[in-house]
Design an enzyme around this catalytic site. Structure first.
Site, PDB file in Angstrom:
ATOM      1  N   ASN A 166       0.373  -1.511  -0.079  1.00  0.00           N
ATOM      2  CA  ASN A 166       0.109   0.094  -0.094  1.00  0.00           C
ATOM      3  C   ASN A 166       0.762   1.197  -0.006  1.00  0.00           C
ATOM      4  O   ASN A 166       0.482   2.276  -0.558  1.00  0.00           O
ATOM      5  CB  ASN A 166      -0.986   0.265   1.422  1.00  0.00           C
ATOM      6  CG  ASN A 166       0.092  -0.112   2.721  1.00  0.00           C
ATOM      7  OD1 ASN A 166       0.800  -0.663   2.498  1.00  0.00           O
ATOM      8  ND2 ASN A 166      -1.112   0.086   3.257  1.00  0.00           N
ATOM      9  N   GLU A 263       3.944  -4.236  12.073  1.00  0.00           N
ATOM     10  CA  GLU A 263       3.236  -3.046  11.996  1.00  0.00           C
ATOM     11  C   GLU A 263       1.962  -3.976  11.632  1.00  0.00           C
ATOM     12  O   GLU A 263       2.296  -4.053   9.877  1.00  0.00           O
ATOM     13  CB  GLU A 263       4.150  -2.166  11.659  1.00  0.00           C
ATOM     14  CG  GLU A 263       5.231  -0.943  11.782  1.00  0.00           C
ATOM     15  CD  GLU A 263       4.798  -0.885  12.899  1.00  0.00           C
ATOM     16  OE1 GLU A 263       3.928  -0.473  13.377  1.00  0.00           O
ATOM     17  OE2 GLU A 263       5.724  -0.352  13.474  1.00  0.00           O
ATOM     18  N   CYS A 297      -3.844   1.155   6.895  1.00  0.00           N
ATOM     19  CA  CYS A 297      -3.740   0.953   7.982  1.00  0.00           C
ATOM     20  C   CYS A 297      -4.648   1.613   8.771  1.00  0.00           C
ATOM     21  O   CYS A 297      -5.081   0.929  10.017  1.00  0.00           O
ATOM     22  CB  CYS A 297      -2.058   0.261   8.341  1.00  0.00           C
ATOM     23  SG  CYS A 297      -0.624   1.365   8.158  1.00  0.00           S
ATOM     24  N   GLU A 473       8.163   1.726  14.876  1.00  0.00           N
ATOM     25  CA  GLU A 473       9.197   2.342  13.706  1.00  0.00           C
ATOM     26  C   GLU A 473       8.886   4.078  14.465  1.00  0.00           C
ATOM     27  O   GLU A 473       8.603   4.395  14.776  1.00  0.00           O
ATOM     28  CB  GLU A 473       8.538   1.707  12.678  1.00  0.00           C
ATOM     29  CG  GLU A 473       8.070   0.734  12.572  1.00  0.00           C
ATOM     30  CD  GLU A 473       8.189   0.225  11.069  1.00  0.00           C
ATOM     31  OE1 GLU A 473       7.236   0.208  10.282  1.00  0.00           O
ATOM     32  OE2 GLU A 473       9.331  -0.368  10.195  1.00  0.00           O
TER      33      GLU A 473
HETATM   34  P1  NAD Z   1       0.096  -9.122   4.014  1.00  0.00           P
HETATM   35  O1  NAD Z   1       0.059  -9.594   5.499  1.00  0.00           O
HETATM   36  O2  NAD Z   1      -1.018  -9.697   2.508  1.00  0.00           O
HETATM   37  O3  NAD Z   1       1.530  -9.079   3.161  1.00  0.00           O
HETATM   38  C1  NAD Z   1       2.583  -8.418   3.558  1.00  0.00           C
HETATM   39  C2  NAD Z   1       4.032  -8.934   3.302  1.00  0.00           C
HETATM   40  O4  NAD Z   1       4.023  -9.689   4.177  1.00  0.00           O
HETATM   41  C3  NAD Z   1       4.032  -9.580   1.691  1.00  0.00           C
HETATM   42  O5  NAD Z   1       5.318  -8.598   1.579  1.00  0.00           O
HETATM   43  C4  NAD Z   1       3.552 -10.968   1.657  1.00  0.00           C
HETATM   44  O6  NAD Z   1       4.284 -11.237   0.528  1.00  0.00           O
HETATM   45  C5  NAD Z   1       4.204 -10.685   2.786  1.00  0.00           C
HETATM   46  N1  NAD Z   1       4.355 -12.316   3.819  1.00  0.00           N
HETATM   47  C6  NAD Z   1       2.737 -12.350   3.286  1.00  0.00           C
HETATM   48  N2  NAD Z   1       3.004 -14.137   4.793  1.00  0.00           N
HETATM   49  C7  NAD Z   1       3.867 -14.088   4.940  1.00  0.00           C
HETATM   50  C8  NAD Z   1       4.315 -15.302   5.917  1.00  0.00           C
HETATM   51  N3  NAD Z   1       3.464 -16.630   6.416  1.00  0.00           N
HETATM   52  N4  NAD Z   1       5.850 -15.258   5.893  1.00  0.00           N
HETATM   53  C9  NAD Z   1       6.927 -13.989   5.893  1.00  0.00           C
HETATM   54  N5  NAD Z   1       5.893 -12.943   4.772  1.00  0.00           N
HETATM   55  C10 NAD Z   1       4.731 -13.097   4.528  1.00  0.00           C
HETATM   56  O7  NAD Z   1      -0.242  -7.689   3.729  1.00  0.00           O
HETATM   57  P2  NAD Z   1      -0.819  -6.388   2.385  1.00  0.00           P
HETATM   58  O8  NAD Z   1      -2.258  -7.780   1.528  1.00  0.00           O
HETATM   59  O9  NAD Z   1       0.159  -7.033   1.524  1.00  0.00           O
HETATM   60  O10 NAD Z   1      -0.767  -5.199   3.360  1.00  0.00           O
HETATM   61  C11 NAD Z   1      -1.759  -5.047   4.196  1.00  0.00           C
HETATM   62  C12 NAD Z   1      -1.822  -5.615   5.478  1.00  0.00           C
HETATM   63  O11 NAD Z   1      -0.850  -4.487   5.680  1.00  0.00           O
HETATM   64  C13 NAD Z   1      -3.094  -4.501   5.998  1.00  0.00           C
HETATM   65  O12 NAD Z   1      -3.392  -5.448   7.239  1.00  0.00           O
HETATM   66  C14 NAD Z   1      -2.789  -3.439   6.157  1.00  0.00           C
HETATM   67  O13 NAD Z   1      -2.925  -3.359   7.964  1.00  0.00           O
HETATM   68  C15 NAD Z   1      -1.265  -3.978   6.766  1.00  0.00           C
HETATM   69  N6  NAD Z   1      -0.162  -2.120   6.894  1.00  0.00           N
HETATM   70  C16 NAD Z   1      -0.114  -1.814   7.783  1.00  0.00           C
HETATM   71  C17 NAD Z   1       0.846  -0.994   8.203  1.00  0.00           C
HETATM   72  C18 NAD Z   1       1.636  -0.481  10.233  1.00  0.00           C
HETATM   73  O14 NAD Z   1       2.465   0.431   9.485  1.00  0.00           O
HETATM   74  N7  NAD Z   1       0.577  -1.032  10.928  1.00  0.00           N
HETATM   75  C19 NAD Z   1       1.759  -0.605   7.362  1.00  0.00           C
HETATM   76  C20 NAD Z   1       1.067  -0.894   5.772  1.00  0.00           C
HETATM   77  C21 NAD Z   1       0.217  -2.260   5.835  1.00  0.00           C
END
Ligand code: NAD
Length: 500
Positions: A166, A263, A297, A473
């Site tokens: 995102n 995060e 997020c 962070e």
């Molecule tokens: P996601 O959890 O599907 O994937 C995030 C990353 O993790 C990707 O690179 C993915 O390939 C990797 N991944 C997935 N499964 C994994 C595993 N088992 N082990 C290691 N890596 C793995 O999330 P998304 O759909 O890419 O992003 C959206 C989510 O991110 C939302 O829930 C959002 O709230 C969160 N987000 C949080 C913040 C924050 O600062 N708190 C910021 C941005 C996004």
């Protein structure tokens, strides 16, 4: 060197290597290859090979091999390189924005904000590196004058930086800048949906003079991320993504007691008190709910409005939402872009259908520009007074869907806002200072904004409570999260017992 990694001439299809390891690009990876799409046209604009387990292992070893020399560089030398990265990002601003717009479909002002955020982050950590007191061992007062107790901060080691789609460049900069400042080496695993942006960033890092092997990139999805999280030579995992994936990362980290920063998701509130200025409140509500098409997020999609202001707020909110120009970055005045993928749009649509089936009422929605026909666009929508157990009120939607509920007292508003297992952010709109103080004290969130848009500064830590994650962070704490704290306690010279 990988200076041009991830770059391609205009109108030429992107072809991303499976990995960038110690200055070398590896084209062949696993059997898996996935498309890179333009979210605002739906077109495939390139391809990326996913890394194999063997490439992930090589990348971690490269980071491990580079660690000894890198951790012994001075903080000032590392700060100089971070400043150089910031300068190169600034020089490449137009191309970085263009790539963000091409892949994610972000409106130009949002793409530009992301680049500014990444630059500010590198500059901030360069500044910390130039402040010797941040890295120097300091003494700790103990109740025995013959003893000298000291505290030291040392690099954690090899870090896996796993990021979502995102805010690709931003979430990566928030990890990479403090990790490098601390003296850690890294393997970055971008989201497969937006990896060209991280490849550009890696190219810039290489151009800056950061030695080969300090920053490595592996492409792929969850499987590749999981290989990193279980690798025995990875000392720390910094993960940004969904709470569901965060749980798996935490479980994987438990085996070797790897350090973690998580995060994760959010379901945050924006509270409009009775004394609020409605125009200002609406502007904050629009920004909080629909920036980045709601794929944040920190989205404040649970909007709580005082009963006495509710009708006035809803009328002004409807006018504002209907006026949002949704479209590709090329459409003049486009204020909201597409969702990242067809799958994400289908996921959001399914949640809306589930919420409506359970009784939620869509009060009003925005319009799609005709130029939205081929991309993954979705009009912004507002749900009025959903039940407290409606999925649209309880779950992270990650799309342009906001809910509004009315309240009658501060107690009720605080209780409704805190009625979630997430705890990332909250916004309060009020002209009453003592009420603002109460909300700041009682809202259960990592960051509370009062009467401001979602301002984020590298000096101010980011991170959530509960299901929103673990650790912080940005800020000094962001640096410390890439350091191990160690202590020594010993007799001061001259205090040795006679005869020794
Ligand atoms: P996601 O959890 O599907 O994937 C995030 C990353 O993790 C990707 O690179 C993915 O390939 C990797 N991944 C997935 N499964 C994994 C595993 N088992 N082990 C290691 N890596 C793995 O999330 P998304 O759909 O890419 O992003 C959206 C989510 O991110 C939302 O829930 C959002 O709230 C969160 N987000 C949080 C913040 C924050 O600062 N708190 C910021 C941005 C996004």
């Amino acid at each position: 060197m990988v200076a041009n990694a991830g770059r391609c001439a205009d109108n030429q299809a992107l072809v991303l290597p499976a990995a960038l390891i110690a200055g070398t690009t590896f084209s062949a990876g696993s059997e898996v290859r996935s498309p890179v799409c333009n979210a605002s046209t739906g077109e495939t604009i390139g391809w990326q090979q996913h890394a194999s387990a063997e490439l992930v292992d090589r990348a971690v070893h490269a980071a491990h091999d580079a660690l000894i020399a890198w951790r012994h560089t001075t903080p000032a030398a590392r700060g100089k390189l971070l400043r150089k990265i910031a300068e190169l990002l600034e020089a490449d601003r137009a191309r970085l924005c263009a790539m963000q717009m091409q892949v994610s479909g972000k409106p130009p002002f949002e793409a530009d904000l992301d680049v500014s955020d990444a630059i500010a982050t590198f500059i901030y950590y360069a500044g910390l590196c130039e402040d010797a007191s941040v890295f120097a061992a300091d003494s700790v007062a103990v109740p025995d004058a013959t003893l000298l107790a000291e505290r030291m901060h040392e690099p954690v080691g090899v870090c896996a930086l796993i990021v979502p789609w995102n805010f690709p460049m931003v979430t990566t900069a928030w990890k990479l800048a403090p990790a490098l400042a601390a003296g850690c080496t890294v393997v970055i695993k971008p989201s497969e949906l937006t990896s060209p942006v991280e490849h550009m960033l890696a190219g810039i890092v290489s151009e800056s003079g950061v030695p080969d092997g300090v920053v490595n990139v592996v492409n792929g999805g969850g499987e590749v991320g999981a290989w990193l999280t279980t690798h025995p030579l990875v000392d720390k995992i910094s993960f940004t993504g969904s709470t569901a994936s965060g749980r798996k990362v935490m479980q994987a980290a438990a085996e070797d007691m790897k350090r973690i920063t998580l995060e994760l998701g959010g379901k945050s509130a924006l509270i409009v008190r009775e004394d609020a200025d409605v125009t200002h409140a609406v502007s904050l509500a629009v920004g909080g709910a629909f920036t980045n098409a709601g794929q944040m997020c920190s989205v404040t999609s649970r909007i709580l409005v005082h009963d006495n202001l509710y009708r006035k707020f809803m009328a002004a909110f409807e006018t504002a939402v209907r006026a949002i120009v949704v479209g590709p970055p090329q459409v003049a005045d486009a204020a909201m872009g597409p969702l990242i993928s067809a799958a994400q749009r289908a996921r959001v649509a399914a949640l809306v259908a589930q919420g409506v089936e359970a009784g939620a009422q869509v009060a009003f929605a925005g319009q799609l520009d005709p130029a939205c026909a081929d991309g993954f666009f979705m009009a912004p929508m507002v749900v009025a007074e959903p039940a407290a157990d409606n999925v649209l009120w309880t779950d992270e939607v990650f799309g342009p869907v906001a809910c509004v509920k009315s309240f009658r007292s501060d107690d009720e508003a605080i209780s409704l806002a805190n009625d979630t297992r997430y705890g990332l952010v909250a916004t309060v709109v009020t002209n009453n200072e003592s009420a603002a103080r109460r909300y700041k004290a009682q809202l259960r969130a990592g960051l509370v904004w009062v009467n401001t848009p979602q301002l984020i500064f590298p000096q101010v830590c980011w991170g959530g409570l509960g299901l929103s994650g673990i650790g912080r962070e940005l800020g000094v704490a962001g640096l410390r999260s890439y350091q191990e704290m160690r202590h020594t306690v010993g007799l001061r010279s001259g205090s040795l017992p006679a005869g020794l």
